[in-house]
Design an enzyme around this catalytic site. Sequence first.
Site, PDB file in Angstrom:
ATOM      1  N   HIS B  62      55.026  79.235  45.619  1.00  0.00           N
ATOM      2  CA  HIS B  62      55.983  78.403  44.873  1.00  0.00           C
ATOM      3  C   HIS B  62      56.904  79.234  43.987  1.00  0.00           C
ATOM      4  CE1 HIS B  62      52.804  75.155  45.718  1.00  0.00           C
ATOM      5  NE2 HIS B  62      53.783  75.045  46.579  1.00  0.00           N
ATOM      6  N   ASP B 155      61.060  74.313  52.280  1.00  0.00           N
ATOM      7  CA  ASP B 155      59.613  74.489  52.098  1.00  0.00           C
ATOM      8  C   ASP B 155      58.929  73.660  53.179  1.00  0.00           C
ATOM      9  OD1 ASP B 155      57.009  74.649  51.285  1.00  0.00           O
ATOM     10  OD2 ASP B 155      57.288  73.614  49.383  1.00  0.00           O
TER      11      ASP B 155
END
Lengths: 275, 275
Positions: B62, B155
């Site tokens: 992340h 993502d």
Amino acid sequence: MELWFTEKQTKNFGITAKIKRTYVTEQTEFQKLDMVETEEFGNMLILDGMVMTTQKDEFVYHEMVAHVPLFTHPNPRQVLVVGGGDGGVIREVLKHPSVEKATLVEIDGKVIEYSKQYLPEIAGELENSRVEVKVDDGFMHIAMSENQYDVIMVDSTEPVGPAAKLFEKGFYEGISKALKEDGIFVAQTDNPWFTPELISKVFKDVSEIFPITRLYTANIPTYPSGLWTFTIGSKQYDPLEVNEERFHDIETKYWTKELHKAAFALPKFVADLIK
Amino acid sequence: MELWFTEKQTKNFGITAKIKRTYVTEQTEFQKLDMVETEEFGNMLILDGMVMTTQKDEFVYHEMVAHVPLFTHPNPRQVLVVGGGDGGVIREVLKHPSVEKATLVEIDGKVIEYSKQYLPEIAGELENSRVEVKVDDGFMHIAMSENQYDVIMVDSTEPVGPAAKLFEKGFYEGISKALKEDGIFVAQTDNPWFTPELISKVFKDVSEIFPITRLYTANIPTYPSGLWTFTIGSKQYDPLEVNEERFHDIETKYWTKELHKAAFALPKFVADLIK
């Protein structure tokens, strides 16, 4: 029937690899030795249930152990490898023309024997005339050496079994004595995800003996967490201050001139371990 | 009885993790979703049998998806995250005060729902007032957007199932159109050990659309090989030319100012994939 080898890298996590065949499974004088052929990584050497090296990814470890200290030292001539009976570090050491002699001290002759047989592209250079192979206790060899080596590489197994004493502060003091006055050493020091305390402890011990202590990393997919660390202790030369003109051309698959320094840029949680 | 979850990361290699309990095992409209508690990595989200994120190592992915492009762009205000329903990228995006609005477009509402329930420290910021969450097809959202975003982050899951079209050249053309004239995007592009062709293909496709294309890596222990790659396409700003004064202080566990550039120093066999 499918055969899978599973290494429990921690009590609760591991890797698993499909096996084509088992070449060797033997209790040597020092450890359990398995040599298998895997589908994904080619031939694989396993000691006490832990993957030591594979044909597919061996270049990472061997290049990163050898080239970082050898390019840091301006004129490495006498090199010692403690452990490393598969011969991979020796192969990389010999890519440096300044090296006159590389001594390998491996405690378990069976590792050498089976590596020559099943990992010939790794172990082949053990026959080189610049190499001396001793089947002996690396700890004792270090204890009896003084002012002898330019670079020492500790290519040990994990700190259990025969290699446990290679992670003790007394061993690093011995290494300091065995090195010349401008010597440098490197040791593999496991991974920061599952063994953070080991990294902190070794770094502290080494930094109490050597004026320059550094930690760097490399990605080894068959080792726990995929992120391996190496600790450098150096009497004079800083790997981060290397004159880049010193980098001569060598054939590698992992090491590059840029990585030589970038490998020392640590993830924050790793940097925090050695503060 | 011991329960172990094994992900076959390739046909012949995988990871295995001891499971404390299974919270969810469900076929959603789009994929198989499992949420389990592991001994080693805490709670773990698994989609179609592949580890997506875990409490212990989620910060790597992340942080590295978010901070590299956000520190490269001098003034990111409008940010889009495609996929990423666990909310981890959004959490990192919000650490940049310049960001006025972060839009998340996740195709599978169940990923969001269960992440909020079982991964609260990852998904918590999805409720933030600067965030808009859309349960929608990211491919379509991109196709309908024009000159709208400063930074886009892809993502996605692996290029099988619902995410397959997020690895096609047409998608990157859509991203270019959806970005402002100085926009930048990043996509996760798998690992160089098992899927080298994917990295080469994406890099080639992106470099035919964007004037600046870069590849960087990070270590994620629960992802195949432990070495993950990210591909950046940028219209104006080069992540390697960032003025370091732009790095403001943020709390991280992986990203550092030094790693921002060092992450682009590739192992030779990886650099060779994008030559």
